[in-house]
Enzyme design. Structure first.
Site, PDB file in Angstrom:
ATOM      1  N   ASN A   7       0.761  -1.281  -0.135  1.00 58.50           N
ATOM      2  CA  ASN A   7      -0.020  -0.014   0.040  1.00 58.50           C
ATOM      3  C   ASN A   7       1.216   1.288  -0.111  1.00 58.50           C
ATOM      4  O   ASN A   7       1.634   1.481   1.011  1.00 58.50           O
ATOM      5  CB  ASN A   7      -0.752  -0.008   1.264  1.00 58.50           C
ATOM      6  CG  ASN A   7      -1.852   1.103   1.336  1.00 58.50           C
ATOM      7  OD1 ASN A   7      -1.934   1.963   0.370  1.00 58.50           O
ATOM      8  ND2 ASN A   7      -2.698   1.048   2.126  1.00 58.50           N
ATOM      9  N   ARG A  91      -2.318  -2.391  -3.389  1.00 55.57           N
ATOM     10  CA  ARG A  91      -3.773  -1.458  -3.393  1.00 55.57           C
ATOM     11  C   ARG A  91      -3.497  -0.206  -4.358  1.00 55.57           C
ATOM     12  O   ARG A  91      -2.529   0.669  -4.349  1.00 55.57           O
ATOM     13  CB  ARG A  91      -3.833  -0.987  -1.956  1.00 55.57           C
ATOM     14  CG  ARG A  91      -5.015  -0.108  -1.880  1.00 55.57           C
ATOM     15  CD  ARG A  91      -4.906   0.623  -0.425  1.00 55.57           C
ATOM     16  NE  ARG A  91      -6.076   1.226  -0.301  1.00 55.57           N
ATOM     17  CZ  ARG A  91      -6.187   2.596   0.326  1.00 55.57           C
ATOM     18  NH1 ARG A  91      -5.132   2.844   0.923  1.00 55.57           N
ATOM     19  NH2 ARG A  91      -7.433   3.202   0.287  1.00 55.57           N
ATOM     20  N   HIS A 181     -12.720   2.664  -0.395  1.00 58.42           N
ATOM     21  CA  HIS A 181     -12.778   1.522   0.605  1.00 58.42           C
ATOM     22  C   HIS A 181     -13.192   0.235  -0.011  1.00 58.42           C
ATOM     23  O   HIS A 181     -13.904  -0.673   0.857  1.00 58.42           O
ATOM     24  CB  HIS A 181     -13.456   1.861   1.754  1.00 58.42           C
ATOM     25  CG  HIS A 181     -12.931   2.936   2.762  1.00 58.42           C
ATOM     26  ND1 HIS A 181     -13.686   3.895   3.289  1.00 58.42           N
ATOM     27  CD2 HIS A 181     -11.661   3.249   3.125  1.00 58.42           C
ATOM     28  CE1 HIS A 181     -13.064   4.886   3.967  1.00 58.42           C
ATOM     29  NE2 HIS A 181     -11.681   4.483   3.846  1.00 58.42           N
ATOM     30  N   ARG A 242     -11.821  15.141   7.355  1.00 54.81           N
ATOM     31  CA  ARG A 242     -12.405  15.422   6.131  1.00 54.81           C
ATOM     32  C   ARG A 242     -13.882  15.922   6.483  1.00 54.81           C
ATOM     33  O   ARG A 242     -14.551  14.986   7.347  1.00 54.81           O
ATOM     34  CB  ARG A 242     -12.326  14.329   5.342  1.00 54.81           C
ATOM     35  CG  ARG A 242     -11.010  14.074   4.549  1.00 54.81           C
ATOM     36  CD  ARG A 242     -11.076  12.870   3.691  1.00 54.81           C
ATOM     37  NE  ARG A 242     -10.026  11.677   4.094  1.00 54.81           N
ATOM     38  CZ  ARG A 242      -9.969  10.715   3.697  1.00 54.81           C
ATOM     39  NH1 ARG A 242     -11.065  10.260   2.996  1.00 54.81           N
ATOM     40  NH2 ARG A 242      -9.107   9.827   4.295  1.00 54.81           N
ATOM     41  N   GLU A 387      -8.023  -5.610   4.611  1.00 55.38           N
ATOM     42  CA  GLU A 387      -7.867  -5.415   3.016  1.00 55.38           C
ATOM     43  C   GLU A 387      -6.734  -6.174   2.492  1.00 55.38           C
ATOM     44  O   GLU A 387      -6.715  -6.717   1.508  1.00 55.38           O
ATOM     45  CB  GLU A 387      -7.836  -3.880   3.019  1.00 55.38           C
ATOM     46  CG  GLU A 387      -8.974  -3.150   3.233  1.00 55.38           C
ATOM     47  CD  GLU A 387      -8.745  -1.839   3.589  1.00 55.38           C
ATOM     48  OE1 GLU A 387      -8.471  -1.610   5.145  1.00 55.38           O
ATOM     49  OE2 GLU A 387      -8.994  -0.901   2.890  1.00 55.38           O
TER      50      GLU A 387
END
Ligand code: ADP
Length: 406
Positions: A7, A91, A181, A242, A387
């Site tokens: 990642n 990823r 996601h 955010r 993940e």
């Protein structure tokens, strides 16, 4: 077979080496502050070794070299040659409209990921850097696979993904909802079907990934029909830093009043808003909980906003799905903070949803299980996401398919 899961961020690189014979993680770590003077790498191995070392990493190639050296190191290493890494799974944040599933990486795939850089400048650039650096360090012939964050959401219909602005912007720039996601929503939804002992094609489900970044997905029969993040991961719920969804006019109003450039406004919405912006304390849910417990009104407001937004989104998605069999909570907050789960589920009690308070309180720190009562009309689960495992599985499947077809 060992799969290296990668990642890559703009200044960080997370890796896991997964032994696919039992899907165990034999080594994992993070390179941080790549490109800065004080870069360092932290790693852990199945042998119980845990270390952080300062090491100069001017770019991703040097970071991958550091990862390779650690994997092969005589004392802390877990493999004896680069050949012991069968393939590498990356990823990749944005696959745009092109990728609806994971793919083996070739020159065309790299070009396509590059094409979407304008839509995800930081992420896709870092992902490309990671892929190219892997070629350099692990050799051109080492199979690499891209697993896209957006792919699982590619089943959405235009009514869910088209923004009601002039259509030409979609045609010119591919401006639409993509959702993010996806790997996490896919992992927990399939795990939820296993826990329910039902075929996923027969389940209407809502998955809530609540971390620093948060998103909710409505999944009908294993296919996403809607999700809360949009063109970028800024949309949807209030998050750590955010804003999530706000009236678009707020953006132009503030830019005008404060004389801000698009880049400056983007920074405010991505880095200074959300929990941090509202609470004025922190982006971290645990800090907000502490402050709220001590009566901090701003912290309580930040939590109230999250829970209220979740209630509205889940309620809306239940309507869009025309029913709901299960709800899943995952990621840092979802899998660790019983109070959000309890309050959101309480506000959905009109649907016959009932939470078992004791089970809910037990489901923290990596525990997986059902938190609804036996007579609840909707099953509610806490499922820690994984993940990396899904990336490793996709990578293994794709290289095996390639072997069969060649
Ligand atoms: P990311 O989106 O960066 O992957 P995570 O999924 O790790 O983030 O989620 C980070 C958030 O989860 C933080 O707000 C943090 O406070 C919260 N969190 C993580 N662990 C716990 C815990 N054990 N208890 C409560 N909250 C936690």
């Amino acid at each position: 077979m060992n799969i290296l899961v990668i990642n890559s961020g703009s200044s960080s690189l997370k890796y896991q080496l997964v032994d696919m014979s039992d899907e165990s993680v034999i080594s994992k770590g993070t390179c941080e502050r790549i490109g800065f003077e004080d870069s360092f790498i932290s790693y852990k191995t199945f042998k119980g070794i845990k270390k952080t070392i300062k090491i100069s990493m001017e770019n991703h190639i040097e970071a991958f070299k550091a990862v390779k050296d650690i994997l092969l190191n005589r004392e802390c290493g877990v493999i004896s040659s680069v050949e012991d890494v069968t393939a590498i799974g990356h990823r990749v944040v944005l696959g745009g409209p092109k990728f609806n599933k994971s793919v083996l990486i070739n020159e065309d795939v790299i070009k396509s990921i590059e094409e979407f850089i304008p839509l995800a400048p930081l992420h896709n650039t870092a992902n490309i850097q990671g892929i190219l650096a892997c070629k350099d360090i692990f050799g051109k012939s080492k199979p690499q696979v891209a697993v896209f964050d957006t792919a699982f959401h590619s089943t959405m219909l235009p009514k869910a993904y088209i923004f009601p602005i002039p259509y030409e912007y979609y045609e010119k720039y591919n401006i639409r909802k993509y959702g993010f996601h996806g790997t996490s929503h896919r992992y927990v939804s399939s795990r939820c079907a296993e826990l329910m002992n039902k075929d996923i094609s027969k389940i209407k489900m809502i998955t809530c990934h609540l971390g620093n970044g948060s998103s909710i997905a409505a999944i009908d029969g294993g296919k996403v029909i809607d999700t809360s993040m949009g063109l970028t991961p800024l949309d949807g719920l209030i998050m750590g830093t955010r804003s999530g969804s706000i009236d678009p006019s707020v953006v132009t109003f503030i830019m005008d009043k404060e004389n801000l450039s698009p880049r400056e406004m983007d920074k405010i919405l991505n880095k200074k808003s959300g929990f941090l912006g509202v609470s004025k304390i922190s982006s971290d849910d645990r800090d907000i909980s502490n402050a709220a417990a001590h009566g901090n009104v701003q912290a309580m407001l930040a939590h109230d906003i999250l829970r209220y937004q979740m209630t509205k989104l889940i309620g809306g998605y239940i309507a869009a799905l025309n029913g709901c069999d299960s709800i899943v909570f995952t990621a840092g907050i979802g899998a660790n903070e019983p109070s959000h789960r309890y309050k959101v589920c309480k506000s959905l009690s009109y649907l016959g949803l009932k939470i078992d308070e004791e089970l809910n309180n037990q489901m923290i720190r990596g525990k997986e299980g059902k938190i609804s009562t036996k007579d609840s009309k909707i099953d509610v689960f806490v499922i820690p996401t994984n993940e990396e495992l899904l990336i490793a599985r996709d990578t293994k499947n794709l290289i095996e398919q390639k072997k069969c077809s060649s």
